[in-house]
Design an enzyme around this catalytic site. Structure first.
Site, PDB file in Angstrom:
ATOM      1  CB  ALA A  60      -0.874  -0.023   1.239  1.00  0.00           C
ATOM      2  N   GLY A 101      -0.010  -5.657  -0.225  1.00  0.00           N
ATOM      3  CA  GLY A 101      -0.972  -5.602  -1.321  1.00  0.00           C
ATOM      4  C   GLY A 101      -0.396  -6.143  -2.621  1.00  0.00           C
ATOM      5  CD  GLU A 104      -3.490  -8.539   0.725  1.00  0.00           C
ATOM      6  OE1 GLU A 104      -3.237  -7.320   0.625  1.00  0.00           O
ATOM      7  OE2 GLU A 104      -4.335  -8.994   1.516  1.00  0.00           O
ATOM      8  CD  GLU A 124      -0.155  -6.693   4.534  1.00  0.00           C
ATOM      9  OE1 GLU A 124       0.589  -7.662   4.823  1.00  0.00           O
ATOM     10  OE2 GLU A 124      -0.533  -6.470   3.373  1.00  0.00           O
TER      11      GLU A 124
END
Ligand code: NAD
Length: 712
Positions: A60, A101, A104, A124
């Site tokens: 992110a 992210g 992901e 995270e």
């Protein structure tokens, strides 16, 4: 943005958002647009997603945290949903690091390729949150719940080869990634994507999940030490046995819980502070800072003293590729140090790194080094003697640094003809492991010298913090009031294990007594002897047992050392240790010693709550931090927080002592507690609230606003 291009039937989406291709809003939008365009174009039959420049998307955009941009649509979930449900095969081609992210995104794709040097992971948890774009749902579907728990709760990165063996990556590709990815994409064109969608798979061995979670729970709770994110991650992973949509809903619910907890902002503050300390400024003169002061180039370093610290520092310097001349007066110690260094350096490059090391017993061999780090015994007379010699033998521009734990840098500098080139570089044990480097400027230290010490920290992978010169500097000075109050608690009725348990439950890896046993109880003892507060045989003549120079003093630690209980190294300290074991066992001998002492001095044993233990130990430590800011010893409260996070095991999920004081305890409550305790113990000087704290409570100031012209 994400650049769209086509190579024959393959649409290529290249994320271009330097430095790490994070998912800023414009990147998310461009990915969704690119996928739509590729879907619409009948000539396109497959899609490759990759990163431009040095990496695949690495997470992110942390700059968007807490701002409107982070929640602006499309959010990351929507991007990943578009990837997952795309009717044409989507191939993620990974180089650099696919993190958070980014990883992901790769998991939402239908195929994953990686170059051999690629790394991936879900870090995270270090920011107090969970991988909230399906990471807790997709990863266990590939690697199983046990491995997913391990990866997500540790936040560790894995290498491409390991990802391949875990089934995360389909293929490792050598050579040109774009070319390989396009050719791979072509090879899967026309194949159905349905059976490639991880979201549609079921978790392997789903019936054993509760068992696996139960087995992991204890270890995770122990390791988490009060942090709520790791266990919350586990709860989300546990939901991966549910249908995908239900699992995603659970992940979202748990993410919302973490986002609104007090720990997530604290961990994000810790994360930003680690970077912010590099933007240092001189606590006394803001014009001297990381932008205005230029460091000297350092290629070779002299290390004087090859004991515990000198050895660790040498390993650290060699690992960073610097040349080292290690000097020691004791030949046996020198040989021992060389052996330990050889063993510690990784097998692969040990001989190349060892070739950068020269050993010396003669000071003249330090003639040509760029900087010398002195790590001899903590004794002012000896340090002065060493610095005189160093000043005489080294070239005039050589910087002379001391690894003293708290001696006066100005007094050391005064014996040289180059006080402008003398600086403190305070490493922490073990020096090749601990990340903190507390750099101390003296009255005459030049901006160039300060900048060189700070830059050396960066070169050797440390988190360097610049502080002023005072006894114990920042870290050890604050620790002084903490350990003092810990022993006062023994007088009143606590036992060492009560204090340690309360502090460890707060989140420290070790309480003060276990820590004392690990480092050696004689370190503090020698310091107190040097200061004339005690002698090897007891209190100095005609000294009241419980006072020194008008201040309250507890002689219990001295009594312990006089019994030869110097900690783990002697098999006994505050605790006893079975031969070869490091497990601290409460020792009736120590408990009796404390009990006799209480009786002799009229202390009445009482039950002390964990809360009081934590407050009595930590509040004076924080209070000292306010004194330090008031005196301009540290430039910003975040400098103090970073020192405690990286040098003293302060739990990261609380943000650091000063952050914790302001954002969690609240300054008014802190002041009120200190006032209550100092009224109860008027002779415990460190419980007297600092004038800065009083002032801030009265006027409503904030710590973050103090000295924050750091936005230079
Ligand atoms: P140590 O006793 O392990 O090592 C000191 C070494 O210096 C010995 O090997 C000794 O032979 C050598 N020495 C003595 N006089 C010398 C001289 N004139 N020239 C060259 N070598 C000489 O001590 P240590 O624990 O490594 O501590 C060194 C310094 O680092 C001290 O100032 C200490 O306060 C500081 N420090 C220690 C720690 C720690 O946890 N041990 C942490 C931070 C800072």
């Amino acid at each position: 943005m994400a650049e769209y291009s086509t190579l024959g039937s393959v649409a290529v989406l290249q994320v271009n958002n330097p430095p790490v291709n994070s998912f800023s809003h414009h990147v998310r939008q461009a990915l969704v647009d690119g996928l739509e365009r590729a879907q619409r174009d009948p000539a396109v039959r497959s899609i490759v997603i990759m990163g431009k420049g040095r990496t695949f998307p690495a997470g992110a955009d942390i700059r968007e945290f807490g701002s409107g941009a982070a929640v602006k649509m499309p959010n990351l979930l929507m991007v990943l949903q578009a990837v997952d449900t795309c009717q044409k095969p989507v191939v993620s081609a990974i180089h650099g690091t696919a993190l958070g992210g980014g990883f992901e995104l790769a998991l939402a794709s239908h195929y994953r390729l990686a170059v051999p040097s690629a790394r991936m992971g879900l870090p995270e948890v270090h920011l107090g949150i969970l991988p909230g774009a399906g990471g807790t749902q997709r990863l266990p579907r590939v690697v199983g719940v046990k491995t997913a728990i391990q990866m997500i709760t540790s936040g560790q990165h894995i290498k491409a080869q390991q990802a391949l063996s875990l089934g995360i990556v389909d293929k490792i590709v050598q050579g040109d990634l774009l070319k390989e990815a396009v050719s791979f994409a072509r090879s899967v064109e026309g194949r159905p994507v349905e059976d490639r969608r991880i979201s549609q798979k079921t978790v392997p061995e789903a019936d054993k999940v509760d068992e696996v979670v139960e087995a992991a729970r204890k270890t995770i709770l122990r390791k988490a030490r009060g942090a709520i994110a790791p266990m919350t991650c586990v709860q989300a992973i546990q939901a991966s046995v549910l249908p995908f949509e239900a699992g995603m809903a659970r992940e979202a619910e748990l993410m919302a819980f973490l986002m609104t907890s007090w720990q997530a902002p604290a961990q994000q503050y810790a994360f930003f502070s680690e970077r912010e300390v590099r933007r240092w400024s001189h606590p006394r003169d803001k014009r001297i800072n990381f932008k205005t002061a230029k460091p000297r180039v350092v290629k070779s370093v002299g290390v004087v003293g090859a004991g515990t610290m000198g050895m660790g520092i040498t390993i650290n310097l060699l690992q960073a590729g610097l040349k080292v001349v290690m000097l020691e007066v004791n030949k046996k110690q020198l040989d021992k140090a060389v052996n330990t260094i050889k063993k510690t350096l990784s097998q692969k490059s040990a001989s190349q790194k060892m070739s950068q090391l020269t050993t010396a017993m003669d000071y003249s061999q330090l003639r040509d080094v760029d900087i010398v780090i002195e790590a001899v015994f903590e004794n002012m007379r000896l340090k002065k003697e060493v610095f005189r010699k160093l000043d005489a033998v080294t070239k005039p521009q050589t910087i002379l640094a001391s690894n003293t734990s708290g001696l006066n840098i100005d007094e050391i500098a005064a014996v040289t003809k180059r006080p402008d080139k003398v600086v403190g570089t305070h490493f922490f044990a073990p020096a090749n492991v601990m990340r903190l480097l507390e750099n101390i400027y003296g009255r005459q230290t030049s901006p160039e010298t300060v900048a060189t010490a700070m830059q050396l920290g960066v070169t050797i992978g440390k988190v360097g913090v610049l502080v002023g010169n005072c006894p114990g500097f920042v870290g050890n000075r604050m620790l002084g009031s903490y350990t003092a109050e810990a022993v006062f608690l023994l007088e009143e009725g606590a036992e060492p294990q009560d204090v340690d348990r309360a502090i460890e439950e707060f989140g420290f890896p070790m309480g003060p007594f276990r820590m004392g046993d690990l480092s050696g109880t004689d370190i503090g003892w020698k310091g107190r002897i040097a200061k004339g507060l005690t002698t090897e045989h007891g209190p100095p003549p005609a000294t009241p047992a419980l006072y020194r120079r008008g201040n309250r003093y507890c002689p219990l630690p001295d009594m312990l050392c006089m019994k030869g209980r110097l900690g783990q190294k002697t098999g006994a300290g505050w605790y006893r240790y079975e031969p070869g074991s490091r497990t601290a066992l409460p020792d009736p001998v120590v408990l009796q010693m404390i009990q006799d002492y209480r009786q002799e001095h009229g202390f009445k044993k009482r039950t002390i709550s964990s809360q009081e233990i934590v407050e009595r130990c930590l509040y004076p430590l924080i209070n000292e931090g306010f004194h330090i800011l008031d005196e301009g010893i540290a430039a910003r409260s975040l400098d103090i927080d970073v020192i405690y996070l990286f040098g003293y095991g302060w739990p990261r999920h609380t943000g650091g002592p000063m952050y914790y004081a302001e954002r969690v305890i609240g300054l008014e409550k802190l002041l009120c507690s200190l006032e209550t305790y100092s009224a109860r113990y008027p002779d415990h000087a460190h419980l007297q609230p600092s004038p800065l704290l009083r002032n801030m409570v009265a006027k409503g100031g904030s710590l973050a606003a103090l000295g924050t012209d750091s936005k230079l």
